[in-house]
Design a protein around this motif. Structure first.
Motif, short mmCIF file in Angstrom:
data_model
loop_
_atom_site.label_atom_id
_atom_site.label_comp_id
_atom_site.label_asym_id
_atom_site.label_seq_id
_atom_site.Cartn_x
_atom_site.Cartn_y
_atom_site.Cartn_z
N MET A 1 0.74 -1.36 -0.07
CA MET A 1 -0.06 -0.05 -0.01
C MET A 1 0.80 1.36 0.01
O MET A 1 0.46 2.61 -0.15
CB MET A 1 -0.99 0.04 1.17
CG MET A 1 -1.88 -1.21 1.21
SD MET A 1 -2.98 -1.50 -0.25
CE MET A 1 -3.88 0.25 -0.22
N SER A 2 2.20 1.21 0.22
CA SER A 2 2.96 2.43 0.11
C SER A 2 3.77 2.56 -1.02
O SER A 2 4.86 2.91 -0.95
CB SER A 2 3.82 2.27 1.46
OG SER A 2 4.82 1.04 1.31
N MET A 3 3.41 2.19 -2.26
CA MET A 3 3.79 2.67 -3.34
C MET A 3 4.04 3.79 -3.84
O MET A 3 3.25 5.18 -3.39
CB MET A 3 2.77 2.10 -4.56
CG MET A 3 3.32 2.25 -5.97
SD MET A 3 2.52 1.65 -7.29
CE MET A 3 1.01 1.87 -7.25
N VAL A 4 5.22 4.42 -4.30
CA VAL A 4 5.63 5.84 -4.50
C VAL A 4 5.88 5.86 -6.23
O VAL A 4 6.28 4.90 -6.78
CB VAL A 4 6.96 6.13 -4.08
CG1 VAL A 4 7.39 7.44 -4.65
CG2 VAL A 4 6.85 6.11 -2.61
N SER A 5 4.98 6.77 -6.82
CA SER A 5 4.91 6.69 -8.26
C SER A 5 5.57 7.90 -8.56
O SER A 5 5.35 9.24 -8.09
CB SER A 5 3.63 6.95 -8.66
OG SER A 5 2.69 5.53 -8.61
N GLU A 6 6.39 7.91 -9.72
CA GLU A 6 7.30 9.02 -10.00
C GLU A 6 7.26 9.03 -11.83
O GLU A 6 7.92 8.63 -12.46
CB GLU A 6 8.74 8.97 -9.69
CG GLU A 6 9.09 8.96 -8.55
CD GLU A 6 10.34 8.64 -8.06
OE1 GLU A 6 11.03 9.14 -7.02
OE2 GLU A 6 11.31 7.73 -8.75
N PRO A 7 6.14 9.85 -12.19
CA PRO A 7 6.20 10.04 -13.64
C PRO A 7 7.25 11.04 -14.20
O PRO A 7 7.30 11.92 -13.40
CB PRO A 7 4.64 10.59 -13.90
CG PRO A 7 4.30 11.22 -12.51
CD PRO A 7 5.14 10.28 -11.40
N GLY A 8 7.80 10.61 -15.37
CA GLY A 8 8.81 11.57 -15.85
C GLY A 8 10.12 11.84 -15.07
O GLY A 8 10.56 12.97 -14.99
N THR A 9 10.35 11.13 -14.19
CA THR A 9 11.49 11.01 -13.45
C THR A 9 12.66 10.83 -14.06
O THR A 9 12.87 10.31 -14.88
CB THR A 9 11.49 10.33 -12.15
OG1 THR A 9 12.31 10.66 -10.96
CG2 THR A 9 11.65 8.71 -12.28
N GLU B 1 11.47 -1.36 -8.32
CA GLU B 1 11.00 -0.33 -8.94
C GLU B 1 10.27 -1.27 -10.36
O GLU B 1 10.89 -2.15 -10.74
CB GLU B 1 12.08 0.73 -9.57
CG GLU B 1 12.99 0.28 -10.45
CD GLU B 1 13.84 1.21 -10.98
OE1 GLU B 1 13.48 2.25 -11.19
OE2 GLU B 1 15.15 0.84 -11.27
N CYS B 2 9.18 -0.71 -10.91
CA CYS B 2 8.74 -0.98 -12.27
C CYS B 2 8.76 0.19 -13.00
O CYS B 2 8.32 1.31 -12.49
CB CYS B 2 7.25 -1.43 -11.96
SG CYS B 2 7.25 -3.00 -11.04
N TYR B 3 9.33 0.16 -14.07
CA TYR B 3 9.44 1.51 -15.16
C TYR B 3 9.62 1.31 -16.57
O TYR B 3 9.85 0.45 -16.79
CB TYR B 3 10.67 2.19 -14.59
CG TYR B 3 11.92 1.45 -15.13
CD1 TYR B 3 12.90 1.61 -15.91
CD2 TYR B 3 12.39 0.32 -14.05
CE1 TYR B 3 14.07 1.19 -16.30
CE2 TYR B 3 13.67 -0.20 -14.26
CZ TYR B 3 14.53 -0.04 -15.32
OH TYR B 3 15.43 -0.58 -15.39
#
Length: 160
Positions: A83-91, A112-114
Protein backbone atom coordinates in the motif's frame (compact mmCIF):
# COMPACT_ATOMS: atom_id res chain seq x y z
CA UNK A 1 7.92 -7.70 -22.54
CA UNK A 2 9.40 -7.48 -19.05
CA UNK A 3 13.11 -7.34 -18.37
CA UNK A 4 14.44 -8.06 -14.86
CA UNK A 5 16.48 -5.20 -13.41
CA UNK A 6 19.27 -5.40 -10.82
CA UNK A 7 21.25 -2.40 -9.57
CA UNK A 8 24.31 -2.83 -7.36
CA UNK A 9 26.38 -0.18 -5.62
CA UNK A 10 30.11 -0.92 -6.01
CA UNK A 11 33.33 0.44 -4.52
CA UNK A 12 35.52 0.27 -7.62
CA UNK A 13 33.68 0.78 -10.89
CA UNK A 14 36.57 -0.15 -13.20
CA UNK A 15 37.26 -3.43 -11.40
CA UNK A 16 33.56 -4.24 -11.32
CA UNK A 17 33.14 -3.47 -15.02
CA UNK A 18 36.04 -5.79 -15.83
CA UNK A 19 34.50 -8.57 -13.72
CA UNK A 20 30.97 -8.26 -15.14
CA UNK A 21 32.28 -7.85 -18.68
CA UNK A 22 33.92 -11.26 -18.34
CA UNK A 23 30.91 -12.77 -16.57
CA UNK A 24 28.46 -11.56 -19.23
CA UNK A 25 30.95 -11.83 -22.13
CA UNK A 26 29.80 -8.37 -23.22
CA UNK A 27 30.85 -4.77 -22.78
CA UNK A 28 28.45 -2.41 -21.01
CA UNK A 29 25.81 -0.90 -23.28
CA UNK A 30 25.94 2.34 -21.26
CA UNK A 31 29.04 3.55 -19.42
CA UNK A 32 29.84 6.75 -17.51
CA UNK A 33 32.45 7.70 -14.93
CA UNK A 34 30.14 6.55 -12.11
CA UNK A 35 27.81 4.04 -13.78
CA UNK A 36 27.63 1.09 -16.17
CA UNK A 37 24.69 -0.91 -17.52
CA UNK A 38 24.33 -4.13 -19.49
CA UNK A 39 21.10 -4.80 -21.43
CA UNK A 40 21.37 -8.55 -21.74
CA UNK A 41 19.13 -10.85 -23.76
CA UNK A 42 20.26 -14.15 -22.25
CA UNK A 43 19.24 -13.85 -19.50
CA UNK A 44 16.92 -10.93 -20.28
CA UNK A 45 18.16 -8.52 -17.62
CA UNK A 46 19.03 -4.85 -17.23
CA UNK A 47 22.05 -5.10 -14.92
CA UNK A 48 23.46 -1.82 -13.60
CA UNK A 49 26.29 -0.88 -11.25
CA UNK A 50 27.20 2.50 -9.86
CA UNK A 51 29.96 4.01 -7.74
CA UNK A 52 28.35 7.07 -6.18
CA UNK A 53 29.44 6.81 -2.56
CA UNK A 54 26.85 4.31 -1.29
CA UNK A 55 27.87 1.21 0.63
CA UNK A 56 28.49 -1.73 -1.71
CA UNK A 57 25.61 -4.13 -2.11
CA UNK A 58 22.18 -4.48 -3.56
CA UNK A 59 20.69 -1.06 -4.32
CA UNK A 60 17.38 -2.22 -5.77
CA UNK A 61 15.59 -4.73 -7.99
CA UNK A 62 12.84 -4.23 -10.50
CA UNK A 63 11.17 -4.79 -13.83
CA UNK A 64 11.68 -2.70 -16.94
CA UNK A 65 8.81 -2.76 -19.45
CA UNK A 66 8.52 -1.68 -23.08
CA UNK A 67 5.20 0.19 -22.91
CA UNK A 68 2.91 2.25 -20.69
CA UNK A 69 0.13 -0.42 -20.74
CA UNK A 70 2.66 -2.93 -19.35
CA UNK A 71 3.66 -0.40 -16.69
CA UNK A 72 0.01 0.17 -15.78
CA UNK A 73 -0.42 -3.59 -15.28
CA UNK A 74 2.64 -3.75 -13.03
CA UNK A 75 1.43 -0.71 -11.09
CA UNK A 76 -1.77 -2.62 -10.30
CA UNK A 77 0.31 -5.61 -9.12
CA UNK A 78 2.47 -3.36 -6.93
CA UNK A 79 -0.58 -1.66 -5.46
CA UNK A 80 -1.97 -5.07 -4.53
CA UNK A 81 1.33 -6.13 -2.93
CA UNK A 82 2.16 -2.95 -0.99
CA UNK A 83 0.00 0.00 0.00
CA UNK A 84 2.99 2.37 0.25
CA UNK A 85 3.76 2.63 -3.47
CA UNK A 86 5.60 5.74 -4.66
CA UNK A 87 4.86 6.81 -8.25
CA UNK A 88 7.30 9.01 -10.17
CA UNK A 89 6.09 9.99 -13.63
CA UNK A 90 8.75 11.57 -15.85
CA UNK A 91 11.52 11.14 -13.29
CA UNK A 92 15.24 11.15 -14.07
CA UNK A 93 17.67 8.57 -12.74
CA UNK A 94 20.60 6.53 -13.99
CA UNK A 95 21.08 8.59 -17.16
CA UNK A 96 17.47 7.98 -18.25
CA UNK A 97 14.06 9.60 -17.99
CA UNK A 98 11.37 7.13 -16.96
CA UNK A 99 7.90 6.67 -15.56
CA UNK A 100 8.37 4.66 -12.34
CA UNK A 101 6.54 3.05 -9.45
CA UNK A 102 8.39 1.95 -6.29
CA UNK A 103 7.60 -0.35 -3.37
CA UNK A 104 9.74 -1.70 -0.56
CA UNK A 105 9.50 -5.42 0.16
CA UNK A 106 9.17 -6.79 3.72
CA UNK A 107 12.98 -7.07 3.94
CA UNK A 108 13.61 -3.42 3.09
CA UNK A 109 14.66 -4.02 -0.53
CA UNK A 110 13.42 -1.38 -2.96
CA UNK A 111 11.62 -2.63 -6.09
CA UNK A 112 10.93 -0.43 -9.09
CA UNK A 113 8.79 -0.98 -12.15
CA UNK A 114 9.51 1.44 -14.96
CA UNK A 115 9.21 2.37 -18.60
CA UNK A 116 12.22 4.25 -19.99
CA UNK A 117 11.28 7.30 -22.06
CA UNK A 118 14.77 8.32 -23.19
CA UNK A 119 18.40 8.95 -22.30
CA UNK A 120 19.59 12.05 -20.43
CA UNK A 121 23.18 13.35 -20.12
CA UNK A 122 23.42 13.31 -16.30
CA UNK A 123 22.75 10.74 -13.58
CA UNK A 124 19.52 12.38 -12.42
CA UNK A 125 19.39 15.78 -14.13
CA UNK A 126 21.81 17.10 -11.52
CA UNK A 127 24.86 19.12 -12.41
CA UNK A 128 27.11 17.19 -10.02
CA UNK A 129 28.23 13.75 -11.11
CA UNK A 130 29.29 12.44 -7.70
CA UNK A 131 28.42 12.43 -4.06
CA UNK A 132 24.83 11.25 -4.46
CA UNK A 133 23.26 7.97 -3.47
CA UNK A 134 23.75 5.00 -5.77
CA UNK A 135 20.37 5.52 -7.34
CA UNK A 136 17.04 7.14 -6.94
CA UNK A 137 15.22 4.56 -4.84
CA UNK A 138 13.04 6.00 -2.08
CA UNK A 139 14.57 5.72 1.37
CA UNK A 140 13.99 2.22 2.74
CA UNK A 141 13.08 1.65 6.35
CA UNK A 142 15.72 -1.07 6.59
CA UNK A 143 19.42 -0.74 5.67
CA UNK A 144 20.91 -1.76 2.32
CA UNK A 145 21.58 -5.49 1.94
CA UNK A 146 25.28 -6.32 1.57
CA UNK A 147 26.29 -8.87 -1.07
CA UNK A 148 27.90 -11.01 1.65
CA UNK A 149 24.52 -11.19 3.41
CA UNK A 150 22.86 -12.54 0.27
CA UNK A 151 24.95 -15.72 0.30
CA UNK A 152 26.74 -14.78 -2.91
CA UNK A 153 29.23 -17.47 -3.80
CA UNK A 154 32.80 -16.81 -2.79
CA UNK A 155 35.83 -18.28 -4.55
CA UNK A 156 36.54 -21.77 -3.28
CA UNK A 157 33.21 -22.06 -1.44
CA UNK A 158 31.92 -24.76 -3.79
CA UNK A 159 28.44 -23.20 -3.86
CA UNK A 160 28.47 -22.34 -7.57
Amino acid sequence: MKRFHVHLAVDDLATSIAFYQQLFQAAPTVQHADYAKWMLEDPRVNFAISARGAAPGLDHLGFQVDSEPELDALQAQLAAADMSMVSEPGTACCYAESNKHWVTDPNGIAWECYHTLGAIPTFNRGAAEGGQNACCAPKAEKPRVKLSELGVCKPGSGCC
